[in-house]
Design a protein around this motif. Structure first.
Motif, PDB file in Angstrom:
ATOM      1  N   ALA A   1       0.832  -1.213   0.000  1.00 30.40           N
ATOM      2  CA  ALA A   1       0.000   0.000   0.000  1.00 30.40           C
ATOM      3  C   ALA A   1       0.863   1.258   0.000  1.00 30.40           C
ATOM      4  O   ALA A   1       0.598   2.212  -0.748  1.00 30.40           O
ATOM      5  CB  ALA A   1      -0.926  -0.003   1.207  1.00 30.40           C
ATOM      6  N   LYS A   2       1.916   1.266   0.825  1.00 30.27           N
ATOM      7  CA  LYS A   2       2.808   2.420   0.864  1.00 30.27           C
ATOM      8  C   LYS A   2       3.495   2.614  -0.492  1.00 30.27           C
ATOM      9  O   LYS A   2       3.665   3.746  -0.951  1.00 30.27           O
ATOM     10  CB  LYS A   2       3.838   2.241   1.977  1.00 30.27           C
ATOM     11  CG  LYS A   2       3.230   2.409   3.356  1.00 30.27           C
ATOM     12  CD  LYS A   2       4.097   2.044   4.546  1.00 30.27           C
ATOM     13  CE  LYS A   2       5.547   2.140   4.477  1.00 30.27           C
ATOM     14  NZ  LYS A   2       6.244   1.748   5.721  1.00 30.27           N
ATOM     15  N   GLY A   3       3.857   1.520  -1.122  1.00 24.76           N
ATOM     16  CA  GLY A   3       4.484   1.603  -2.438  1.00 24.76           C
ATOM     17  C   GLY A   3       3.542   2.170  -3.486  1.00 24.76           C
ATOM     18  O   GLY A   3       3.953   2.960  -4.350  1.00 24.76           O
ATOM     19  N   LYS A   4       2.272   1.780  -3.426  1.00 28.72           N
ATOM     20  CA  LYS A   4       1.283   2.317  -4.369  1.00 28.72           C
ATOM     21  C   LYS A   4       1.135   3.823  -4.201  1.00 28.72           C
ATOM     22  O   LYS A   4       1.021   4.553  -5.180  1.00 28.72           O
ATOM     23  CB  LYS A   4      -0.074   1.637  -4.181  1.00 28.72           C
ATOM     24  CG  LYS A   4      -0.154   0.273  -4.789  1.00 28.72           C
ATOM     25  CD  LYS A   4      -1.548  -0.290  -4.697  1.00 28.72           C
ATOM     26  CE  LYS A   4      -1.552  -1.685  -5.309  1.00 28.72           C
ATOM     27  NZ  LYS A   4      -2.894  -2.179  -5.521  1.00 28.72           N
ATOM     28  N   ILE A   5       1.149   4.269  -2.948  1.00 26.16           N
ATOM     29  CA  ILE A   5       1.029   5.703  -2.679  1.00 26.16           C
ATOM     30  C   ILE A   5       2.244   6.440  -3.246  1.00 26.16           C
ATOM     31  O   ILE A   5       2.103   7.476  -3.898  1.00 26.16           O
ATOM     32  CB  ILE A   5       0.859   5.962  -1.165  1.00 26.16           C
ATOM     33  CG1 ILE A   5      -0.496   5.440  -0.703  1.00 26.16           C
ATOM     34  CG2 ILE A   5       1.024   7.438  -0.842  1.00 26.16           C
ATOM     35  CD1 ILE A   5      -0.661   5.372   0.803  1.00 26.16           C
ATOM     36  N   LYS A   6       3.435   5.903  -3.005  1.00 24.19           N
ATOM     37  CA  LYS A   6       4.652   6.526  -3.537  1.00 24.19           C
ATOM     38  C   LYS A   6       4.627   6.561  -5.060  1.00 24.19           C
ATOM     39  O   LYS A   6       4.997   7.557  -5.674  1.00 24.19           O
ATOM     40  CB  LYS A   6       5.898   5.767  -3.079  1.00 24.19           C
ATOM     41  CG  LYS A   6       6.375   6.120  -1.720  1.00 24.19           C
ATOM     42  CD  LYS A   6       7.679   5.402  -1.414  1.00 24.19           C
ATOM     43  CE  LYS A   6       8.087   5.622   0.014  1.00 24.19           C
ATOM     44  NZ  LYS A   6       9.290   4.870   0.360  1.00 24.19           N
TER      45      LYS A   6
ATOM     46  N   THR B   1       9.584   4.989  -9.238  1.00 21.69           N
ATOM     47  CA  THR B   1      10.338   3.733  -9.291  1.00 21.69           C
ATOM     48  C   THR B   1      10.506   3.126  -7.905  1.00 21.69           C
ATOM     49  O   THR B   1      10.352   1.917  -7.724  1.00 21.69           O
ATOM     50  CB  THR B   1      11.718   3.975  -9.931  1.00 21.69           C
ATOM     51  OG1 THR B   1      11.521   4.492 -11.247  1.00 21.69           O
ATOM     52  CG2 THR B   1      12.522   2.697 -10.014  1.00 21.69           C
ATOM     53  N   ARG B   2      10.801   3.973  -6.914  1.00 19.63           N
ATOM     54  CA  ARG B   2      10.932   3.469  -5.540  1.00 19.63           C
ATOM     55  C   ARG B   2       9.615   2.893  -5.045  1.00 19.63           C
ATOM     56  O   ARG B   2       9.581   1.885  -4.344  1.00 19.63           O
ATOM     57  CB  ARG B   2      11.416   4.568  -4.603  1.00 19.63           C
ATOM     58  CG  ARG B   2      12.885   4.894  -4.767  1.00 19.63           C
ATOM     59  CD  ARG B   2      13.328   5.874  -3.720  1.00 19.63           C
ATOM     60  NE  ARG B   2      12.400   7.009  -3.709  1.00 19.63           N
ATOM     61  CZ  ARG B   2      12.741   8.261  -3.500  1.00 19.63           C
ATOM     62  NH1 ARG B   2      13.967   8.564  -3.255  1.00 19.63           N
ATOM     63  NH2 ARG B   2      11.836   9.220  -3.507  1.00 19.63           N
TER      64      ARG B   2
END
Length: 65
Positions: A13-18, A32-33
């Protein structure tokens, strides 16, 4: 549900937000991160899923004995 499943899904979820923030701002590095963080979260959640499956399999086998 075990710790790895929960933490993995949180990382996804945090990756989707980023990734979304990177896309909106045009920041390819952030995008990319975020994508990499999603992938790592998916691996961790998958590991947790396998652990849970093994635990359930052992319990079912023990119940049959």
């Amino acid at each position: 549900m075990n710790k790895d499943q929960i933490e993995g899904r949180v990382e996804q979820a945090k990756g989707k937000i980023k990734e979304a923030a990177g896309a909106v701002t045009g920041n390819e590095s952030l995008k990319t991160r975020g994508h990499a963080q999603q992938a790592a979260g998916k691996v961790q959640a998958g590991y947790g899923d396998v652990k849970e499956d093994v635990k359930d399999g052992i319990k079912k086998t023990a119940d049959r004995l």
